[in-house]
Design a protein around this motif. Structure first.
Motif, PDB file in Angstrom:
ATOM      1  N   HIS A 253       0.845  -1.205   0.000  1.00 31.29           N
ATOM      2  CA  HIS A 253       0.000   0.000   0.000  1.00 31.29           C
ATOM      3  C   HIS A 253       0.877   1.250   0.000  1.00 31.29           C
ATOM      4  N   ALA A 254       0.373   2.298  -0.638  1.00 27.78           N
ATOM      5  CA  ALA A 254       1.152   3.530  -0.758  1.00 27.78           C
ATOM      6  C   ALA A 254       0.837   4.535   0.346  1.00 27.78           C
ATOM      7  N   ASP A 255      -0.086   4.179   1.213  1.00 24.12           N
ATOM      8  CA  ASP A 255      -0.521   5.124   2.247  1.00 24.12           C
ATOM      9  C   ASP A 255      -1.135   4.326   3.404  1.00 24.12           C
ATOM     10  N   TRP A 256      -1.696   5.047   4.328  1.00 26.23           N
ATOM     11  CA  TRP A 256      -2.363   4.514   5.530  1.00 26.23           C
ATOM     12  C   TRP A 256      -3.273   3.330   5.176  1.00 26.23           C
ATOM     13  N   VAL A 257      -3.067   2.184   5.836  1.00 23.81           N
ATOM     14  CA  VAL A 257      -3.959   1.030   5.645  1.00 23.81           C
ATOM     15  C   VAL A 257      -5.018   1.103   6.741  1.00 23.81           C
ATOM     16  N   ARG A 258      -6.278   1.234   6.321  1.00 26.91           N
ATOM     17  CA  ARG A 258      -7.380   1.493   7.259  1.00 26.91           C
ATOM     18  C   ARG A 258      -8.037   0.229   7.799  1.00 26.91           C
ATOM     19  N   ASP A 259      -8.103  -0.817   6.962  1.00 27.67           N
ATOM     20  CA  ASP A 259      -8.873  -1.991   7.380  1.00 27.67           C
ATOM     21  C   ASP A 259      -8.265  -3.249   6.774  1.00 27.67           C
ATOM     22  N   VAL A 260      -8.493  -4.363   7.441  1.00 31.89           N
ATOM     23  CA  VAL A 260      -8.032  -5.659   6.930  1.00 31.89           C
ATOM     24  C   VAL A 260      -9.044  -6.725   7.336  1.00 31.89           C
ATOM     25  N   SER A 261      -9.225  -7.703   6.462  1.00 33.67           N
ATOM     26  CA  SER A 261     -10.172  -8.772   6.754  1.00 33.67           C
ATOM     27  C   SER A 261      -9.635 -10.090   6.201  1.00 33.67           C
ATOM     28  N   PRO A 262      -9.601 -11.164   7.016  1.00 31.98           N
ATOM     29  CA  PRO A 262      -9.149 -12.460   6.519  1.00 31.98           C
ATOM     30  C   PRO A 262     -10.310 -13.271   5.951  1.00 31.98           C
ATOM     31  N   SER A 263     -10.003 -14.199   5.019  1.00 31.21           N
ATOM     32  CA  SER A 263     -11.049 -15.095   4.517  1.00 31.21           C
ATOM     33  C   SER A 263     -11.365 -16.137   5.594  1.00 31.21           C
ATOM     34  N   PHE A 264     -12.490 -16.839   5.449  1.00 36.91           N
ATOM     35  CA  PHE A 264     -12.939 -17.757   6.508  1.00 36.91           C
ATOM     36  C   PHE A 264     -11.945 -18.891   6.766  1.00 36.91           C
ATOM     37  N   ASP A 265     -11.129 -19.228   5.741  1.00 35.21           N
ATOM     38  CA  ASP A 265     -10.176 -20.321   5.910  1.00 35.21           C
ATOM     39  C   ASP A 265      -8.760 -19.821   6.201  1.00 35.21           C
ATOM     40  N   GLY A 266      -8.618 -18.491   6.330  1.00 36.59           N
ATOM     41  CA  GLY A 266      -7.309 -17.932   6.653  1.00 36.59           C
ATOM     42  C   GLY A 266      -6.314 -17.900   5.503  1.00 36.59           C
ATOM     43  N   ARG A 267      -6.756 -18.235   4.292  1.00 35.43           N
ATOM     44  CA  ARG A 267      -5.821 -18.286   3.151  1.00 35.43           C
ATOM     45  C   ARG A 267      -5.531 -16.915   2.564  1.00 35.43           C
ATOM     46  N   TRP A 268      -6.503 -16.023   2.667  1.00 36.27           N
ATOM     47  CA  TRP A 268      -6.387 -14.716   2.016  1.00 36.27           C
ATOM     48  C   TRP A 268      -6.635 -13.572   2.990  1.00 36.27           C
ATOM     49  N   LEU A 269      -6.030 -12.422   2.674  1.00 36.83           N
ATOM     50  CA  LEU A 269      -6.279 -11.208   3.447  1.00 36.83           C
ATOM     51  C   LEU A 269      -6.662 -10.109   2.455  1.00 36.83           C
ATOM     52  N   VAL A 270      -7.663  -9.317   2.815  1.00 36.48           N
ATOM     53  CA  VAL A 270      -8.003  -8.147   1.995  1.00 36.48           C
ATOM     54  C   VAL A 270      -7.756  -6.914   2.856  1.00 36.48           C
ATOM     55  N   SER A 271      -7.072  -5.933   2.285  1.00 35.12           N
ATOM     56  CA  SER A 271      -6.804  -4.700   3.028  1.00 35.12           C
ATOM     57  C   SER A 271      -7.141  -3.510   2.134  1.00 35.12           C
ATOM     58  N   ALA A 272      -7.309  -2.343   2.747  1.00 38.44           N
ATOM     59  CA  ALA A 272      -7.646  -1.145   1.972  1.00 38.44           C
ATOM     60  C   ALA A 272      -7.337   0.091   2.791  1.00 38.44           C
TER      61      ALA A 272
END
Length: 464
Positions: A253-272
């Motif tokens: 990320h090029a700036d402040w990361v505001r939120d993160v969420s993992p998938s139900f199986d822990g394989r993936w992370l989404v951030s924004a």
């Protein structure tokens, strides 16, 4: 011509006595004498009797005002219910069969929890007990009993505002994690009076969001030793809560990361965050899988759709066949300061933009029944979007709070004993259990309980 009397003689007599008593209270002696004469008040109305009538007029006056307000509220409520009935939204059917997959929050809230001294930034439910944690800019975490609507305890330790809280951790050893503008993450033990058992330093700026990462292990899908954090230092960090070590730092990320969420199986992370993008990461390797570009302002919140939502989202995306229930991070939702919510597939393609909020979108939650997406915003509302109806907004809870709504969480499903050789909660078949049985089990486990937090200092619990 005399006007017809509204009051009976008895009522008129009582009113006159109350007026005379009031004139006495405000020391209007001359007026009182004239009124006693013109109002034909019997000489038996002496000082002792007058005392009984003192305050009566004021009481009636204030209660009329209060009742008028109540009537207005009830008329508005009636209008809302009528609109619901007319539009045939699921909430109107709800009263008949109480199907939890169609339950949506409605005003008024069951509980308004008051104790924080500054804006509430985050809320989180305990996975098993009826405990609800809330964090605030007042530096404290408060733990409430959401069923009773009572404050259980105040947890102190952070030196600046608390920005996020989450329950999770190793199976049988639920922990509460919190993160703060003081640049630390703290772990607290609910089984030992919420003692601070660990502080995780490492981020170089405010830590905005925190989530336990499910292990995806058979039999205990929601437990795991890993924790992911998002920070204003532009990184995500993955921590092992048993050792306290940072096992991975994810940059991109090029700036402040505001939120993160993992998938139900822990394989993936989404951030924004502030760079106006969301990013999907492989949790194991820390590699970026794709970037979601399209918002025109900071992205405040992200949510990964649970498998139960796949069928509705697949039709929204124009897919002939829904993805398998065992696969994760197939669909993602993002909410932004540009006032929109965007729904994407896991490859970064925009499926739908949901327009309706009049201010920043601050929190997102997929309905555990799979049919809806819920959002909260600085426009003080909760909105419910029907994924099976092209993402139409089918319900708005106006004035859910008296100020900006900062967060929303859904109470976790009631934990059932999960067979060890399979995992019923993520939708994959267990020992050949039919899909129908599985849906029934999921429906039985849904808790119709939502918590929200706000700049109005309140935490609210909406429940069926």
């Amino acid at each position: 011509m005399s006007t017809p009397a509204i009051l009976t003689d008895r009522q008129a007599e009582e009113l006159n006595k109350a007026i005379l008593a009031y004139l006495g209270v405000i020391h209007a002696t001359n007026t009182a004498a004239a009124f006693r004469d013109e109002g034909k008040i019997a000489p038996s109305f002496d000082d002792a009797t007058r005392k009984k009538y003192e305050g009566l007029l004021e009481k009636k006056w204030t209660s009329v005002v209060r009742l008028q307000k109540k009537v207005l509220e009830l008329e508005q409520r009636n209008q809302t219910l009528q609109t619901e009935l007319d539009s045939g939204t699921p909430t109107s059917l709800l009263r008949k069969n109480q199907d939890p997959t169609s339950w949506l929050p409605r005003a008024p809230a069951r509980h308004t929890l008051q104790s924080h001294r500054q804006p509430v930034t985050c809320v989180a439910f305990h996975p098993i007990f009826s405990s609800l944690a809330s964090g605030s800019e007042d530096t404290t975490i408060k733990v409430w009993d959401w069923e009773l609507g009572e404050l259980e305890r105040t947890v102190k330790g952070h030196t600046k505002g608390v920005l996020d809280v989450d329950f999770g951790g190793p199976r049988g050893g639920t922990l509460l994690a919190s993160c703060s503008s003081d640049m630390t993450i703290k772990l607290w033990d609910p089984s030992d009076e919420y003692k601070n058992i660990r502080t995780l330093p490492g981020h170089d700026h405010s830590v905005s969001a925190i989530r336990f990462v499910p292990s995806g292990a058979a039999g205990s899908p929601s437990s795991g030793n890993l924790l992911v954090s998002a920070s204003r230092d532009k990184t995500l960090r993955v921590w092992d809560v048993t050792t306290g070590y940072c096992v991975k730092t994810i940059r991109g990320h090029a700036d402040w990361v505001r939120d993160v969420s993992p998938s139900f199986d822990g394989r993936w992370l989404v951030s924004a965050g502030n760079d106006q993008t969301a990013r999907l990461w492989d949790a194991g390797s820390g590699e970026a899988r794709c970037t979601f570009v399209g918002h025109e302002h900071t992205i405040e919140c992200v949510a990964i759709a649970p498998p139960v939502c796949y069928s509705g989202l697949a039709s929204l995306a124009g897919l002939k066949k829904a993805p398998p229930l065992s696969s994760s991070a197939e669909f993602i939702a993002t909410g932004s300061r540009d006032k929109t919510i965007k729904i994407w597939d896991g490859r970064g393609t925009l499926i739908k933009t949901l327009v309706g909020h009049d201010n920043w979108v601050r929190g997102l939650n997929f309905h555990p029944g799979g049919k809806y997406l819920l959002s909260v915003s600085d426009d003080k509302t909760i909105r419910c979007w029907d994924l099976t109806q092209e993402g139409r907004c089918v319900k708005t809870v106006e004035d859910a709070h008296g100020h900006f709504v900062s967060c929303i969480r859904w109470a976790p499903n009631v934990v059932k004993d999960v067979p060890v050789n399979g995992d019923a909660s993520n939708g994959t078949p267990v020992n050949g259990i039919t899909k129908k049985k599985e849906e029934e089990a999921a429906r039985a486990g849904i808790r119709c309980v939502i918590a929200t937090g706000s700049v109005d200092l309140n935490v609210r619990v909406f429940a069926s």
